[in-house]
Design a protein around this motif. Structure first.
Motif, PDB file in Angstrom:
ATOM      1  N   THR A  55       0.829  -1.203   0.000  1.00  0.00           N
ATOM      2  CA  THR A  55       0.000   0.000   0.000  1.00  0.00           C
ATOM      3  C   THR A  55       0.862   1.251   0.000  1.00  0.00           C
ATOM      4  O   THR A  55       0.576   2.220  -0.720  1.00  0.00           O
ATOM      5  N   VAL A  56       1.916   1.248   0.804  1.00  0.00           N
ATOM      6  CA  VAL A  56       2.823   2.395   0.834  1.00  0.00           C
ATOM      7  C   VAL A  56       3.426   2.623  -0.542  1.00  0.00           C
ATOM      8  O   VAL A  56       3.465   3.759  -1.048  1.00  0.00           O
ATOM      9  N   ARG A  57       3.865   1.548  -1.182  1.00  0.00           N
ATOM     10  CA  ARG A  57       4.473   1.682  -2.506  1.00  0.00           C
ATOM     11  C   ARG A  57       3.470   2.205  -3.534  1.00  0.00           C
ATOM     12  O   ARG A  57       3.828   2.968  -4.440  1.00  0.00           O
ATOM     13  N   LYS A  58       2.208   1.800  -3.378  1.00  0.00           N
ATOM     14  CA  LYS A  58       1.173   2.287  -4.293  1.00  0.00           C
ATOM     15  C   LYS A  58       1.002   3.796  -4.160  1.00  0.00           C
ATOM     16  O   LYS A  58       0.957   4.520  -5.166  1.00  0.00           O
ATOM     17  N   VAL A  59       0.925   4.294  -2.927  1.00  0.00           N
ATOM     18  CA  VAL A  59       0.762   5.729  -2.699  1.00  0.00           C
ATOM     19  C   VAL A  59       1.980   6.486  -3.215  1.00  0.00           C
ATOM     20  O   VAL A  59       1.850   7.497  -3.912  1.00  0.00           O
ATOM     21  N   LEU A  60       3.168   6.011  -2.897  1.00  0.00           N
ATOM     22  CA  LEU A  60       4.386   6.679  -3.360  1.00  0.00           C
ATOM     23  C   LEU A  60       4.466   6.653  -4.889  1.00  0.00           C
ATOM     24  O   LEU A  60       4.890   7.635  -5.516  1.00  0.00           O
ATOM     25  N   GLY A  61       4.034   5.536  -5.482  1.00  0.00           N
ATOM     26  CA  GLY A  61       4.050   5.436  -6.938  1.00  0.00           C
ATOM     27  C   GLY A  61       3.104   6.425  -7.595  1.00  0.00           C
ATOM     28  O   GLY A  61       3.421   7.018  -8.634  1.00  0.00           O
ATOM     29  N   GLU A  62       1.923   6.614  -6.995  1.00  0.00           N
ATOM     30  CA  GLU A  62       0.957   7.586  -7.521  1.00  0.00           C
ATOM     31  C   GLU A  62       1.549   8.997  -7.485  1.00  0.00           C
ATOM     32  O   GLU A  62       1.440   9.752  -8.458  1.00  0.00           O
ATOM     33  N   LEU A  63       2.158   9.334  -6.365  1.00  0.00           N
ATOM     34  CA  LEU A  63       2.719  10.675  -6.221  1.00  0.00           C
ATOM     35  C   LEU A  63       3.953  10.863  -7.106  1.00  0.00           C
ATOM     36  O   LEU A  63       4.222  11.970  -7.580  1.00  0.00           O
ATOM     37  N   LYS A  64       4.669   9.785  -7.351  1.00  0.00           N
ATOM     38  CA  LYS A  64       5.790   9.852  -8.293  1.00  0.00           C
ATOM     39  C   LYS A  64       5.261  10.090  -9.709  1.00  0.00           C
ATOM     40  O   LYS A  64       5.787  10.941 -10.447  1.00  0.00           O
ATOM     41  N   SER A  65       4.216   9.357 -10.103  1.00  0.00           N
ATOM     42  CA  SER A  65       3.630   9.540 -11.428  1.00  0.00           C
ATOM     43  C   SER A  65       3.086  10.949 -11.612  1.00  0.00           C
ATOM     44  O   SER A  65       3.106  11.492 -12.721  1.00  0.00           O
ATOM     45  N   ALA A  66       2.608  11.525 -10.519  1.00  0.00           N
ATOM     46  CA  ALA A  66       2.067  12.882 -10.565  1.00  0.00           C
ATOM     47  C   ALA A  66       3.164  13.948 -10.587  1.00  0.00           C
ATOM     48  O   ALA A  66       2.881  15.128 -10.757  1.00  0.00           O
ATOM     49  N   GLY A  67       4.428  13.519 -10.424  1.00  0.00           N
ATOM     50  CA  GLY A  67       5.538  14.458 -10.496  1.00  0.00           C
ATOM     51  C   GLY A  67       5.943  15.077  -9.179  1.00  0.00           C
ATOM     52  O   GLY A  67       6.799  15.954  -9.138  1.00  0.00           O
ATOM     53  N   TRP A  68       5.372  14.603  -8.074  1.00  0.00           N
ATOM     54  CA  TRP A  68       5.671  15.180  -6.768  1.00  0.00           C
ATOM     55  C   TRP A  68       6.917  14.561  -6.141  1.00  0.00           C
ATOM     56  O   TRP A  68       7.622  15.218  -5.382  1.00  0.00           O
ATOM     57  N   LEU A  69       7.159  13.291  -6.447  1.00  0.00           N
ATOM     58  CA  LEU A  69       8.273  12.566  -5.842  1.00  0.00           C
ATOM     59  C   LEU A  69       9.146  11.939  -6.914  1.00  0.00           C
ATOM     60  O   LEU A  69       8.719  11.775  -8.063  1.00  0.00           O
ATOM     61  N   LYS A  70      10.345  11.560  -6.517  1.00  0.00           N
ATOM     62  CA  LYS A  70      11.225  10.769  -7.382  1.00  0.00           C
ATOM     63  C   LYS A  70      11.878   9.707  -6.517  1.00  0.00           C
ATOM     64  O   LYS A  70      12.046   9.901  -5.299  1.00  0.00           O
ATOM     65  N   GLN A  71      12.202   8.579  -7.122  1.00  0.00           N
ATOM     66  CA  GLN A  71      12.768   7.467  -6.369  1.00  0.00           C
ATOM     67  C   GLN A  71      14.070   7.017  -7.000  1.00  0.00           C
ATOM     68  O   GLN A  71      14.194   6.962  -8.227  1.00  0.00           O
ATOM     69  N   THR A  72      15.036   6.696  -6.145  1.00  0.00           N
ATOM     70  CA  THR A  72      16.339   6.209  -6.575  1.00  0.00           C
ATOM     71  C   THR A  72      16.545   4.826  -5.987  1.00  0.00           C
ATOM     72  O   THR A  72      16.470   4.654  -4.755  1.00  0.00           O
ATOM     73  N   VAL A  73      16.758   3.843  -6.845  1.00  0.00           N
ATOM     74  CA  VAL A  73      16.915   2.467  -6.384  1.00  0.00           C
ATOM     75  C   VAL A  73      18.086   2.379  -5.413  1.00  0.00           C
ATOM     76  O   VAL A  73      19.183   2.864  -5.688  1.00  0.00           O
ATOM     77  N   GLY A  74      17.833   1.786  -4.260  1.00  0.00           N
ATOM     78  CA  GLY A  74      18.878   1.609  -3.261  1.00  0.00           C
ATOM     79  C   GLY A  74      19.140   2.830  -2.402  1.00  0.00           C
ATOM     80  O   GLY A  74      19.948   2.773  -1.469  1.00  0.00           O
TER      81      GLY A  74
END
Length: 223
Positions: A42-61
């Protein structure tokens, strides 16, 4: 309020208040799981939505960070610059004056990513199971249109209007007036507006935006 919605609102609140600036690292997925008592999926889903919306970015590791596209923070004194007590009638006057007027900017400057974000907002609003969640994604759809203008002044004005929407009087009126039939109409009108913008049709987009806002005004204010 369910935990998923609470997590999303918490993250957005930190962004909009300026507590998390561009480049700031968010808590870990595990920390969010423990705080909100929800699964990592669920956490990953929320973070993924906000990433798709351009609010967040994720770096592997490394983790999740605030994107440079995240909304501008409020002034240091904690005020958004919005005068408290803006009435729903004042808000509707402003929306009718401004939202149809920025269509040309959106059509001229909007990107495929911008239109995809609008579509995401439509998807989330249609899937919402609570009034609060629907209202959140309804507001995000209109703010996504403003962001697609790629004009910082327009973006700031829309953030102020969304602040006004968050005030109690607007929320109470919207909740009271939002019948299932009206919600379906709003969802349909959002899709029509998105299609007109994506197809770069300014006349149809302005007409659709105006009719949508006039319908909201009738439902909320009876005129």
């Amino acid at each position: 309020m369910d935990a998923t919605y609470a997590l999303r609102q918490t993250i957005l609140g930190q962004l909009q208040s300026g507590q998390w600036q561009a480049g700031a690292r968010l808590p870990t997925e595990r920390e969010f799981c423990e705080q909100f008592q929800i699964s990592r999926t669920t956490v990953r889903k929320v973070l993924g939505e906000l990433k798709s919306a351009g609010w967040l970015k994720q770096t592997v590791g490394s983790g999740t960070y605030v994107s440079e596209r995240a909304p501008l923070a409020a002034p240091a004194n904690g005020s958004s610059g919005l005068r408290q007590g803006v009435s729903p009638a004042e808000l509707m006057q402003a929306r009718l004056a401004i939202e149809p007027a920025i269509v040309d900017l959106v059509i001229g400057n909007g990107t495929v990513g911008d239109f995809d974000h609008m579509r995401l907002c439509c998807d989330r609003a249609e899937a919402a199971t609570t009034h609060e969640e629907f209202e959140h994604w309804d507001a995000q759809f209109h703010e996504a249109i403003a962001r697609a203008a790629h004009n910082s002044l327009v973006t700031n004005i829309f953030q102020m209007m969304n602040d006004a929407r968050a005030q109690g009087e607007w929320g109470a009126l919207k909740k009271k007036s939002l019948t299932p039939e009206r919600r379906l109409a709003y969802q349909r009108e959002h899709r029509e507006l998105l299609n007109a913008l994506r197809e770069r049709d300014p006349g149809r987009a302005r007409a659709t935006a105006t009719e949508h806002l006039l319908g909201i005004r009738r439902n909320l204010l009876n005129y």
